[in-house]
Design a protein around this motif. Sequence first.
Motif, PDB file in Angstrom:
ATOM      1  N   THR A 199       0.816  -0.990  -0.119  1.00 19.01           N
ATOM      2  CA  THR A 199      -0.020   0.114  -0.068  1.00 19.01           C
ATOM      3  C   THR A 199       1.008   1.164   0.034  1.00 19.01           C
ATOM      4  O   THR A 199       1.949   0.951   0.092  1.00 19.01           O
ATOM      5  N   VAL A 200       0.476   2.434   0.020  1.00 21.89           N
ATOM      6  CA  VAL A 200       1.065   3.540  -0.214  1.00 21.89           C
ATOM      7  C   VAL A 200       2.070   3.625   1.085  1.00 21.89           C
ATOM      8  O   VAL A 200       3.016   4.361   1.183  1.00 21.89           O
ATOM      9  N   PHE A 242      -2.255  -2.040  -3.704  1.00 21.74           N
ATOM     10  CA  PHE A 242      -3.794  -1.510  -3.044  1.00 21.74           C
ATOM     11  C   PHE A 242      -3.927  -0.268  -3.036  1.00 21.74           C
ATOM     12  O   PHE A 242      -3.361   0.560  -2.060  1.00 21.74           O
ATOM     13  N   GLY A 243      -4.300   0.215  -4.177  1.00 25.87           N
ATOM     14  CA  GLY A 243      -4.368   1.789  -4.341  1.00 25.87           C
ATOM     15  C   GLY A 243      -4.174   2.135  -5.923  1.00 25.87           C
ATOM     16  O   GLY A 243      -3.697   1.507  -6.619  1.00 25.87           O
ATOM     17  N   VAL A 244      -4.713   3.340  -6.134  1.00 23.34           N
ATOM     18  CA  VAL A 244      -4.427   3.794  -7.769  1.00 23.34           C
ATOM     19  C   VAL A 244      -3.221   4.339  -7.647  1.00 23.34           C
ATOM     20  O   VAL A 244      -2.280   4.176  -8.933  1.00 23.34           O
ATOM     21  N   GLY A 245      -2.558   5.119  -6.754  1.00 25.47           N
ATOM     22  CA  GLY A 245      -1.259   5.860  -6.861  1.00 25.47           C
ATOM     23  C   GLY A 245      -0.185   4.927  -6.573  1.00 25.47           C
ATOM     24  O   GLY A 245      -0.307   3.917  -5.739  1.00 25.47           O
ATOM     25  N   LEU A 304     -12.090   3.858  -6.808  1.00 25.64           N
ATOM     26  CA  LEU A 304     -12.134   4.815  -5.698  1.00 25.64           C
ATOM     27  C   LEU A 304     -12.285   6.104  -6.284  1.00 25.64           C
ATOM     28  O   LEU A 304     -11.932   7.081  -5.352  1.00 25.64           O
ATOM     29  N   ARG A 360      -1.410  13.796  -4.301  1.00 24.03           N
ATOM     30  CA  ARG A 360      -0.201  13.246  -3.432  1.00 24.03           C
ATOM     31  C   ARG A 360       0.547  14.221  -2.762  1.00 24.03           C
ATOM     32  O   ARG A 360       0.615  15.572  -3.296  1.00 24.03           O
ATOM     33  N   SER A 415     -10.095   7.211  -0.051  1.00 22.70           N
ATOM     34  CA  SER A 415     -10.750   6.099  -0.402  1.00 22.70           C
ATOM     35  C   SER A 415     -11.312   5.255   0.697  1.00 22.70           C
ATOM     36  O   SER A 415     -11.796   3.995   0.622  1.00 22.70           O
ATOM     37  N   ARG A 417     -13.068   0.441   0.053  1.00 18.42           N
ATOM     38  CA  ARG A 417     -11.687  -0.364   0.389  1.00 18.42           C
ATOM     39  C   ARG A 417     -11.897  -1.826   0.082  1.00 18.42           C
ATOM     40  O   ARG A 417     -10.930  -2.584  -0.253  1.00 18.42           O
ATOM     41  N   MET A 446     -11.335  -2.149  -3.831  1.00 11.91           N
ATOM     42  CA  MET A 446      -9.839  -1.866  -3.890  1.00 11.91           C
ATOM     43  C   MET A 446      -9.175  -3.395  -3.686  1.00 11.91           C
ATOM     44  O   MET A 446      -8.463  -3.825  -4.714  1.00 11.91           O
TER      45      MET A 446
HETATM   46  C1  8YV Z   1      -5.270   4.631  -0.699  1.00 14.19           C
HETATM   47  C2  8YV Z   1      -4.749   6.591  -2.366  1.00 14.19           C
HETATM   48  O1  8YV Z   1      -5.999   4.468   0.536  1.00 14.19           O
HETATM   49  O2  8YV Z   1      -5.299   4.731  -4.172  1.00 14.19           O
HETATM   50  C3  8YV Z   1      -4.803   5.833  -3.961  1.00 14.19           C
HETATM   51  O3  8YV Z   1      -3.634   6.249  -4.466  1.00 14.19           O
HETATM   52  O4  8YV Z   1      -4.146   7.583  -2.321  1.00 14.19           O
HETATM   53  C4  8YV Z   1      -5.484   6.029  -1.216  1.00 14.19           C
HETATM   54  O5  8YV Z   1      -6.838   6.144  -1.684  1.00 14.19           O
HETATM   55  C5  8YV Z   1      -3.890   4.210  -0.641  1.00 14.19           C
HETATM   56  O6  8YV Z   1      -3.167   4.848  -1.503  1.00 14.19           O
HETATM   57  C6  8YV Z   1      -3.653   3.053  -0.545  1.00 14.19           C
HETATM   58  O7  8YV Z   1      -2.455   2.349  -0.892  1.00 14.19           O
END
Ligand code: 8YV
Length: 322
Positions: free
Chosen positions: A53-54, A75-78, A101, A241, A291, A297, A300
Amino acid sequence: MPRPRILVTRRWPAAVEAVLAERFEVTLNRDDIPLGENELRQALSDYDAVLPTVSDKLPAAVFAGDIRTKMLGNFGVGFNHIDIASAKAKDITVTNTPGVLTDCTADIAMLLLLSVARRGGEGERQVRAGEWKGWCPTHMIGTKVTGKTVGVIGFGRIGRAFAQRCHFGFGMDIVFYNRSQVDPAEAARYGARQLSTVEDVLAVSDFVSLHCPGGAENRYLMNAARFAAMKPGAFLINTARGDVVDEAALIAALANGTISGVGFDVYEREPQVPEALVRMENVVLLPHLGSATEETRTAMGMKVVENVTAFFEGREVPDRVA
Ligand code: 8YV
């Protein structure tokens, strides 16, 4: 055939962990304590897939040496916390979770815009502190939102969903900057108009909302010069970000009154939030909640499951980043 060994780096929604455990030999992080750089490096040599994750930093150094991992299912878009060039060099497939998300992140941006303009955080703090002296015509006067101009930086899925809320919910004019050309007919669906430069957007916007990716390309996109280029009295919203904003320049711009206020969900050095920001009243600060809904969640997590399953079944992954 042995089942692929998979590490989930943080606690995930229970329903998703259950599906992963049915399909793979999975190691869960029941205590939810974030892994350090050494533990992540070890994970890449012990597991067939790692699901970060982030909060997991995966710089080039983590990819050094012998690696067993063939897949990173983020787990996340970024994904600016993952050194994508190093992952590619090691032939590791990387996936993310776009789409699911979009609405919730756009909702949080709207929440921040409304809160900072109408002084929602400040008002709530006053009531809870027992300091409210009662209604009066000049009490906690904010800035009107309806009908104003909002500038969107990055007109991807989330930028569009945010524009839709602003335009159809609050009658706002939308201008945006996007690195590639957006079909004007598509932009018009959101009541939006593309401008050529970030400066063009800053010059006319009462509110500016960031929806571009993080990472090298957009690092410090909002710097001292760009704050100075904002319309006097404007507000900045960041749900993208932390590294898109130079926080030191931001603090100076707020202290000088160059900008009127900010609503932030993300920070340069999460979970650290600069003390100077915490002390300011015209600043709304959320702990990266974009998100954070039950529905999103779980969705995702299920998207990561789809990607990992496709990968180990030898199919093309639906959400390839690398
Ligand atoms: C996430 C987010 O919770 O998805 C993304 O890029 O910034 C958030 O919504 C987080 O990054 C999970 O890794």
